[in-house]
Scaffold this motif. Structure first.
Motif, mmCIF file in Angstrom:
data_model
loop_
_atom_site.group_PDB
_atom_site.id
_atom_site.type_symbol
_atom_site.label_atom_id
_atom_site.label_comp_id
_atom_site.label_asym_id
_atom_site.label_seq_id
_atom_site.Cartn_x
_atom_site.Cartn_y
_atom_site.Cartn_z
ATOM 1 N N ILE A 92 0.851 -1.187 0.000
ATOM 2 C CA ILE A 92 0.000 0.000 0.000
ATOM 3 C C ILE A 92 0.882 1.230 0.000
ATOM 4 C CG2 ILE A 92 -1.767 1.286 1.260
ATOM 5 C CD1 ILE A 92 -2.785 -1.323 0.180
ATOM 6 N N ARG A 93 0.564 2.173 -0.859
ATOM 7 C CA ARG A 93 1.274 3.445 -0.897
ATOM 8 C C ARG A 93 0.248 4.579 -0.835
ATOM 9 N NH1 ARG A 93 6.433 2.620 -3.173
ATOM 10 N NH2 ARG A 93 7.043 0.490 -2.605
ATOM 11 N N ILE A 94 0.735 5.760 -0.536
ATOM 12 C CA ILE A 94 -0.108 6.962 -0.501
ATOM 13 C C ILE A 94 0.448 7.966 -1.492
ATOM 14 C CG2 ILE A 94 -1.059 8.814 0.904
ATOM 15 C CD1 ILE A 94 -2.022 6.042 1.734
ATOM 16 N N LEU A 95 -0.427 8.469 -2.346
ATOM 17 C CA LEU A 95 -0.041 9.468 -3.341
ATOM 18 C C LEU A 95 -0.867 10.726 -3.112
ATOM 19 C CD1 LEU A 95 1.687 9.949 -5.942
ATOM 20 C CD2 LEU A 95 -0.366 9.301 -7.241
ATOM 21 N N GLU A 96 -0.186 11.835 -2.879
ATOM 22 C CA GLU A 96 -0.883 13.104 -2.734
ATOM 23 C C GLU A 96 -1.405 13.549 -4.104
ATOM 24 O OE1 GLU A 96 -1.423 14.194 0.214
ATOM 25 O OE2 GLU A 96 -0.084 12.703 1.134
ATOM 26 N N PRO A 97 -2.477 14.344 -4.145
ATOM 27 C CA PRO A 97 -2.986 14.817 -5.438
ATOM 28 C C PRO A 97 -1.912 15.483 -6.290
ATOM 29 C CG PRO A 97 -4.579 15.278 -3.711
ATOM 30 C CD PRO A 97 -3.351 14.753 -3.025
ATOM 31 N N SER A 98 -1.001 16.194 -5.656
ATOM 32 C CA SER A 98 0.077 16.848 -6.398
ATOM 33 C C SER A 98 1.015 15.837 -7.057
ATOM 34 C CB SER A 98 0.882 17.758 -5.469
ATOM 35 O OG SER A 98 1.442 17.006 -4.393
ATOM 36 N N GLY A 99 0.954 14.577 -6.622
ATOM 37 C CA GLY A 99 1.809 13.547 -7.180
ATOM 38 C C GLY A 99 1.300 12.950 -8.487
ATOM 39 N N LEU A 100 0.084 13.326 -8.911
ATOM 40 C CA LEU A 100 -0.433 12.797 -10.170
ATOM 41 C C LEU A 100 0.453 13.199 -11.346
ATOM 42 C CD1 LEU A 100 -4.307 13.247 -9.841
ATOM 43 C CD2 LEU A 100 -3.037 11.097 -9.914
ATOM 44 N N ASP A 101 0.949 14.429 -11.317
ATOM 45 C CA ASP A 101 1.816 14.862 -12.406
ATOM 46 C C ASP A 101 3.112 14.060 -12.426
ATOM 47 O OD1 ASP A 101 0.700 16.841 -14.145
ATOM 48 O OD2 ASP A 101 0.651 18.229 -12.457
ATOM 49 N N ARG A 144 -6.363 12.385 -0.752
ATOM 50 C CA ARG A 144 -5.208 11.574 -1.133
ATOM 51 C C ARG A 144 -5.670 10.405 -1.985
ATOM 52 N NH1 ARG A 144 -7.312 10.095 3.601
ATOM 53 N NH2 ARG A 144 -7.109 7.943 4.386
ATOM 54 N N PHE A 145 -4.707 9.744 -2.592
ATOM 55 C CA PHE A 145 -4.966 8.512 -3.336
ATOM 56 C C PHE A 145 -4.289 7.358 -2.613
ATOM 57 C CE2 PHE A 145 -5.357 11.808 -6.544
ATOM 58 C CZ PHE A 145 -6.518 11.432 -7.213
ATOM 59 N N ILE A 146 -5.064 6.344 -2.308
ATOM 60 C CA ILE A 146 -4.504 5.121 -1.742
ATOM 61 C C ILE A 146 -4.145 4.220 -2.916
ATOM 62 C CG2 ILE A 146 -4.985 3.105 -0.304
ATOM 63 C CD1 ILE A 146 -6.940 4.964 1.260
ATOM 64 N N VAL A 147 -2.889 3.833 -2.980
ATOM 65 C CA VAL A 147 -2.356 3.108 -4.124
ATOM 66 C C VAL A 147 -2.089 1.657 -3.735
ATOM 67 C CG1 VAL A 147 -0.543 3.030 -5.879
ATOM 68 C CG2 VAL A 147 -1.251 5.239 -4.903
ATOM 69 N N GLU A 148 -2.662 0.739 -4.479
ATOM 70 C CA GLU A 148 -2.411 -0.684 -4.287
ATOM 71 C C GLU A 148 -1.604 -1.186 -5.480
ATOM 72 O OE1 GLU A 148 -5.916 -2.889 -2.724
ATOM 73 O OE2 GLU A 148 -6.867 -0.905 -2.767
ATOM 74 N N ILE A 149 -0.541 -1.902 -5.206
ATOM 75 C CA ILE A 149 0.392 -2.339 -6.244
ATOM 76 C C ILE A 149 0.006 -3.723 -6.736
ATOM 77 C CG2 ILE A 149 2.799 -2.932 -6.719
ATOM 78 C CD1 ILE A 149 3.577 -0.776 -4.677
#
Length: 386
Positions: free
Chosen positions: A4-13, A206-211
């Protein structure tokens, strides 16, 4: 893969740039005119931030949200289908040899070889890609153009938290949270899965990221997405559980096959035919329909010609034409063919249903015919008949 990772909205770019640097052409949702469509994406600014949708039978409208959600809508007007299976493409080109007018040189058209990264693909559309993989790529005879476009796809799925009134993916087992693996091969269904959480609270958005794959992990590492926790996963699951609970339409997949097979002579077909315009909208927006025809063109001098493959529809009178006339001459027969194939004989043919519950056929039908209601009505009539 279970990280599990966390991506902030600013990380979309950063995610988009990383995929571009790896050679991918990015395709995702963006606003064009009065609809959210699937098209090329160059930056996070191209995404439909703050835009939602309203879908009802025969109605599609965009609306402004009061938050900064990037994926606060149900699904784009068109799925990812045209990315791998375009509405029109050249199959081959022929040119008469100038030195000898009796001979032709034929060249087969080759699709663009740049691999595609799907950004923001919904669970229903991800399942539709799996359906096309089964039909077009994983049988004895494959569609070479589809296979070429599909090869090397990187998938960034986004779990759906905003179902439309027309959605019924929960009943079809195709969403709103995508399965971790495909039914076809058992491989990962996505490289990364994003779930957008708390878009109305800037400090928590935030975006919760599943790999899902190792290359997904490599991308997450490259953009420095921070480590997440099991409570974060629980937050992601809560989003899609709530979305599933809000869906009011459904199809009973346990009974629909037998219902349709037993309903070939049902009077319901006359009822729906009296409303259906046979406009083909439902098949054109359906993410799994794959019927095509060919069109040949030539120049006025007769020195060159092309053969094009174009989408076709079983609602077209000419679709079932053979010598002497069409097999399905009336709208009743065409609607019966469409829904029976989608929900019954498709399963006999390919081992899976041909409907993913996206609801587009309901929203884009000019007269609001509802596939879930037609299926339910046929079920009620079969029960009443004993």
């Amino acid at each position: 893969m279970d990280a599990i990772r966390i991506l902030e909205p600013s990380g979309l770019d950063a995610l988009i740039v990383e995929l571009q640097n790896r050679g991918y052409r990015l395709v995702g949702p963006t606003v064009r005119g009065d609809a959210i469509v699937t098209a090329d994406i160059a930056a996070a600014a191209d995404l439909p931030r703050g835009v939602g949708d309203e879908q009802e039978p025969g109605r599609y409208r965009l609306r402004q949200r009061d938050d900064g959600a990037y994926f606060g809508f149900a699904d784009p007007a068109q799925s990812t289908k045209p990315v791998f299976f375009p509405a029109e493409e050249v199959i081959w080109r022929g040119r008469r040899d100038a030195a000898d007018g009796g001979h032709f040189t034929v060249e087969r058209d080759a699709p663009d070889q740049q691999p595609v990264a799907l950004l923001g693909v919904r669970s229903c559309d991800l399942r539709a890609v799996e359906v096309h993989d089964r039909v077009l790529a994983n049988r004895r005879f494959t569609d070479a153009h589809y296979v070429s476009r599909r090869e090397g796809t990187f998938t960034v799925a986004v779990a759906c938290g905003e179902p439309a009134a027309t959605c019924f993916c929960a009943s079809m087992g195709t969403g709103p949270r995508p399965a971790a693996t495909t039914n076809e091969t058992g491989e990962a269904a996505y490289d990364l899965l994003l779930t957008e959480v708390d878009p109305g609270m800037p400090e928590r958005h935030r975006f919760i990221v599943e790999i899902g794959t190792e290359r997904g992990r490599e991308v997450a590492d490259a953009i420095a997405a921070r480590e997440g926790t099991e409570p974060d996963r629980a937050d992601a699951i809560a989003v899609t559980d709530a979305a599933a609970a809000r869906q009011s339409r459904a199809i009973d997949t346990a009974t629909i096959h037998d219902v349709l097979i037993a309903s070939a002579e049902s009077p319901r077909w006359e009822d729906v035919a009296s409303r259906c315009l046979a406009c083909t909208n439902c098949t054109l927006v359906c993410p799994t329909c794959f019927c095509t025809t060919v069109e040949d063109t030539s120049d006025l001098a007769g020195t060159s010609g092309e053969r094009h493959r174009v989408w076709d529809s079983c609602f077209s009178e000419n679709f079932s034409y053979i010598h002497g006339g069409p097999l399905r001459a009336d709208v009743k027969a065409r609607y019966r063919q469409w829904i029976t194939h989608k929900l019954a004989t498709w399963e006999d043919q390919f081992g899976m249903l041909g409907c993913v519950g996206c609801g587009r056929c309901i929203a884009w039908c000019p007269v609001g015919i509802d596939i879930t209601e037609e299926a339910a009505a046929l079920g009620r009539m079969k029960t009443a008949a004993g």
